[in-house]
Write a protein that holds these residues in place. Structure first.
Motif, mmCIF file in Angstrom:
data_model
loop_
_atom_site.group_PDB
_atom_site.id
_atom_site.type_symbol
_atom_site.label_atom_id
_atom_site.label_comp_id
_atom_site.label_asym_id
_atom_site.label_seq_id
_atom_site.Cartn_x
_atom_site.Cartn_y
_atom_site.Cartn_z
ATOM 1 N N ALA A 1 -53.164 -13.339 22.065
ATOM 2 C CA ALA A 1 -54.620 -13.455 22.218
ATOM 3 C C ALA A 1 -55.325 -12.626 21.137
ATOM 4 N N HIS B 1 -49.428 -12.632 24.938
ATOM 5 C CA HIS B 1 -50.066 -13.946 25.038
ATOM 6 C C HIS B 1 -50.506 -14.474 23.672
ATOM 7 N N MET C 1 -52.761 -24.902 21.377
ATOM 8 C CA MET C 1 -52.444 -24.403 22.705
ATOM 9 C C MET C 1 -53.738 -23.977 23.390
ATOM 10 N N THR C 2 -53.936 -24.381 24.624
ATOM 11 C CA THR C 2 -55.142 -24.031 25.353
ATOM 12 C C THR C 2 -54.934 -22.918 26.364
ATOM 13 N N TYR C 3 -53.691 -22.607 26.699
ATOM 14 C CA TYR C 3 -53.422 -21.502 27.616
ATOM 15 C C TYR C 3 -51.980 -21.041 27.448
ATOM 16 N N SER C 4 -51.680 -19.874 27.962
ATOM 17 C CA SER C 4 -50.311 -19.374 27.995
ATOM 18 C C SER C 4 -50.100 -18.659 29.322
ATOM 19 N N VAL C 5 -48.857 -18.637 29.764
ATOM 20 C CA VAL C 5 -48.489 -17.983 31.020
ATOM 21 C C VAL C 5 -47.423 -16.947 30.711
#
Length: 142
Positions: free
Chosen positions: A32, A30, A1-5
């Motif tokens: 993170a 997230h 995964m490269t990003y999360s919203v």
């Protein structure tokens, strides 16, 4: 995964363990690793815990309202979109003695355990030198 919203309406908000300040742990939601990030919404008359950290430096960003904060013995009054960096060993406390909410974004690194319900008495005494529910003079009742 490269990003999360995390859509605003899906963020999990809860009152803090000690002071009852609404907050949401953005970094955790997230997934993170290695980062701490929270929104803190201080209602009129509320304060965060007066604390320091062992290893975590923090960056406070005032997103909305008037920001009042004490770092060690220095009282700061900040306009919207101001930021303050605080090193781990300095004692800090944000508080709201206005009639409007104040919304803070707080980043910290490196992360450290911050759940007071899981800390030893020695760690609590170090991190919270005036106790877990100390209020700033501006919010103390006469």
């Amino acid at each position: 995964m490269t990003y999360s919203v995390l859509p605003a309406g899906e963020a999990f908000w809860r009152p803090s363990n000690q002071m009852g300040v609404l907050n949401t742990d953005l970094a955790k939601q997230h997934g993170a690793p290695g980062m701490g990030a929270r929104f803190w919404r201080l209602r009129p008359g509320q304060a965060s815990t007066k604390h320091r950290h062992v290893v975590t430096d923090e960056l406070y960003v005032l997103l909305d309202g008037v920001g009042r904060m004490r770092v060690d013995d220095v009282l700061l009054e900040l306009p919207r979109l101001s930021s303050v960096y605080v090193s781990a060993e300095s004692v800090r406390q944000v508080f709201n003695d206005t009639d409007e909410d104040a919304l803070w974004l707080v980043f910290g690194a490196p992360p450290e355990a911050a759940n007071t319900l899981e800390m030893s008495e020695e760690t609590i005494a170090l991190m919270y030198p005036d106790g877990l529910k100390a209020l700033p003079p501006e919010l103390q009742q006469p």
